[in-house]
Design a protein around this motif. Structure first.
Motif, short mmCIF file in Angstrom:
data_model
loop_
_atom_site.label_atom_id
_atom_site.label_comp_id
_atom_site.label_asym_id
_atom_site.label_seq_id
_atom_site.Cartn_x
_atom_site.Cartn_y
_atom_site.Cartn_z
N SER A 1 10.01 -4.36 -6.40
CA SER A 1 10.03 -2.91 -6.27
C SER A 1 8.63 -2.33 -6.27
O SER A 1 7.84 -2.57 -7.18
CB SER A 1 10.84 -2.31 -7.43
OG SER A 1 10.71 -0.90 -7.40
N LEU A 2 8.36 -1.53 -5.26
CA LEU A 2 7.04 -0.89 -5.14
C LEU A 2 6.77 0.08 -6.29
O LEU A 2 5.63 0.36 -6.61
CB LEU A 2 6.95 -0.12 -3.81
CG LEU A 2 6.92 -0.96 -2.54
CD1 LEU A 2 6.93 -0.06 -1.32
CD2 LEU A 2 5.68 -1.86 -2.53
N TYR A 3 7.86 0.59 -6.88
CA TYR A 3 7.68 1.58 -7.94
C TYR A 3 7.01 1.01 -9.18
O TYR A 3 6.54 1.76 -10.03
CB TYR A 3 9.03 2.19 -8.33
CG TYR A 3 9.67 2.94 -7.19
CD1 TYR A 3 9.12 4.14 -6.74
CD2 TYR A 3 10.81 2.45 -6.55
CE1 TYR A 3 9.70 4.83 -5.69
CE2 TYR A 3 11.39 3.14 -5.50
CZ TYR A 3 10.82 4.33 -5.08
OH TYR A 3 11.39 5.01 -4.03
N PHE A 4 6.99 -0.32 -9.28
CA PHE A 4 6.40 -0.92 -10.48
C PHE A 4 5.05 -1.58 -10.22
O PHE A 4 4.45 -2.14 -11.12
CB PHE A 4 7.38 -1.92 -11.10
CG PHE A 4 8.65 -1.26 -11.57
CD1 PHE A 4 8.65 -0.48 -12.72
CD2 PHE A 4 9.83 -1.37 -10.85
CE1 PHE A 4 9.79 0.16 -13.14
CE2 PHE A 4 10.99 -0.73 -11.27
CZ PHE A 4 10.96 0.04 -12.42
N LEU A 5 4.59 -1.50 -8.98
CA LEU A 5 3.29 -2.08 -8.67
C LEU A 5 2.19 -1.10 -9.06
O LEU A 5 2.29 0.10 -8.80
CB LEU A 5 3.19 -2.41 -7.18
CG LEU A 5 4.02 -3.59 -6.70
CD1 LEU A 5 3.84 -3.79 -5.20
CD2 LEU A 5 3.69 -4.87 -7.46
N ASN A 6 1.16 -1.62 -9.69
CA ASN A 6 0.02 -0.81 -10.16
C ASN A 6 0.43 0.29 -11.12
O ASN A 6 -0.21 1.32 -11.20
CB ASN A 6 -0.72 -0.18 -8.97
CG ASN A 6 -1.21 -1.21 -8.00
OD1 ASN A 6 -1.70 -2.26 -8.40
ND2 ASN A 6 -1.04 -0.94 -6.71
#
Ligand SMILES: *[C@@H]1O[C@H](CO)[C@@H](O)[C@H](O)[C@H]1NC(C)=O
Ligand SMILES: *[C@@H]1O[C@H](CO)[C@@H](O)[C@H](O)[C@H]1NC(C)=O
Ligand SMILES: *[C@@H]1O[C@H](CO)[C@@H](O)[C@H](O)[C@H]1NC(C)=O
Length: 371
Positions: A111-116
């Motif tokens: 999930s992109l929401y948890f990257l960085n």
């Protein structure tokens, strides 16, 4: 000759038209680019305050900060991914606290929401110690930087949302209060009289753990800035023994354990009581936990442990039965809390735990048609 002149006139006329049209086109193009980049900047860079001279022109939508306290990865990230994807207005921010050394990247989350979004100076959280409070403060420190964050929702790695984003957002935003499960704790021996000079016993509270509270901005700032109660907790609120699943007990079963204090079940509650802010909280948690599965044949899952829902448990009836809960009974205070939102009777819970990955996959599948 006449003909030529007329042609020439026509040429000049069309020439004139052409320039008029071109000019109009250029003006429209420039305006579009300007407005477009303004809008894009506003959407993509909410933290950069480019519009200080026009504070009212680009007022930010209030946001909810979702603060995850995980051991390692987030096994249910795909459920949250679907949840966040519903919100087209980006009315949320995400932060994750995981153990030091663990990195959320494309290999550990899809999930992109948890990257960085990871707190990079995380601490080792020993369950039931004051380090949980430190993790909470680290998350708040990062989330408070964005002035648009108005609510701070703490979640664990086994929580799932019960409703879609809009419902969740409206529910949480419809009151200015924090949601903190809190009750007076006079029964057990968890209060350590050594705290007395700073935290008197009348302010001592118990509730569910930090991971299930929702704070408003004012209370989040108080938690972050607290230099008084936190050190007292670090010094005088310690667990005595470590029986299996000891920290998962919702109510004192054995009161003979002197000062067996679990910091993160007392800290926020006690701090807010100490500051005289209990009038500003809704005294319940928005996260549902099933404590007693006495019907379960599975020895490991019986008793005062939080139930873990497996694939076979995760039916639509289960979810419906949690959504239908509209009151909570607090045994120690003989108090029944009827849940309401926007002045109307409403479900008590927006989130639930603990779900295994297969159970969450099943639930997501069940709820998809309605989403
Ligand atoms: C954490 O991130 C901040 C800003 O993103 C950076 O300034 C800081 O150096 C980082 N700390 C570590 C330990 O990587
Ligand atoms: C999801 O639901 C569909 C039909 O509703 C079913 O065929 C499919 O097996 C389900 N998938 C999972 C992983 O449960
Ligand atoms: C979100 O959920 C609520 C309550 O279940 C429902 O009434 C509403 O229609 C849903 N909204 C969307 C956009 O699906």
């Amino acid at each position: 000759m006449m003909k030529r002149r007329s042609t020439s006139f026509q040429n000049r006329s069309s020439h004139h038209q052409y320039w008029k049209r071109s000019l109009l086109f250029v003006i429209v193009l420039c305006t579009s680019i300007c407005v477009g980049s303004f809008v894009l900047l506003e959407i993509n860079r909410p933290n950069i305050n480019l519009f200080m001279p026009f504070p009212n022109l680009f007022t930010q939508k209030p946001k909810i900060a979702f603060l995850f306290i995980a051991r390692n990865r987030l096994p249910l990230d795909f459920v949250w991914d679907a949840f966040f994807r519903e919100d087209k207005d980006k009315r949320f921010t995400v932060f994750v606290h995981s153990r030091p050394g663990f990195l959320f990247n494309k290999a550990t989350t899809k999930s992109l929401y948890f990257l960085n979004r990871q707190v990079n100076d995380s601490v080792q959280v020993d369950w039931g110690s004051a380090s949980m409070i430190q993790a909470e403060r680290l998350l708040l420190e990062k989330a408070l930087v964005d002035p648009a964050n108005e609510r701070f929702v703490f979640l664990s790695d086994s929580c799932v949302p019960l409703y879609n984003f809009s419902y969740t957002y409206d529910y949480i935003m419809s009151t200015s209060t924090s949601f903190v499960d809190s009750f007076s704790d006079t029964k057990g021996g968890r209060y350590n009289p050594k705290m007395q000079s700073i935290v008197p016993e009348r302010n001592w509270r118990k509730g569910s753990q930090i991971q299930w509270v929702v704070l408003n901005r004012k209370h989040a700032e108080i938690v972050l800035k607290d230099e008084t109660v936190f050190p007292v907790f670090q010094q005088h609120c310690q667990r005595k023994s470590l029986p299996e699943f000891w920290r998962e007990q919702p109510f004192p079963v054995d009161t003979s354990k002197q000062h067996n204090c679990i910091p993160d079940e007392h800290y926020v509650q006690t701090l807010l009581a100490q500051e005289g802010l209990e009038g500003e909280i809704t005294r319940r948690s928005l996260t549902h936990t099933a404590w007693d599965l006495s019907a379960s044949k599975d020895r490991e899952r019986r008793g005062w442990h939080p139930a873990t829902y497996k694939f076979s448990d995760a039916t639509s009836q289960l979810i419906l039965s949690i959504k239908e809960i509209d009151n909570i009974y607090y045994e120690t205070e003989s108090r029944r809390e009827w849940c309401s939102s926007k002045g109307k009777p409403s479900p008590c819970f927006l989130f639930a735990r603990k779900f295994t990955r297969p159970a969450a996959i099943r639930i997501l599948n069940l709820s998809l048609p309605s989403k």
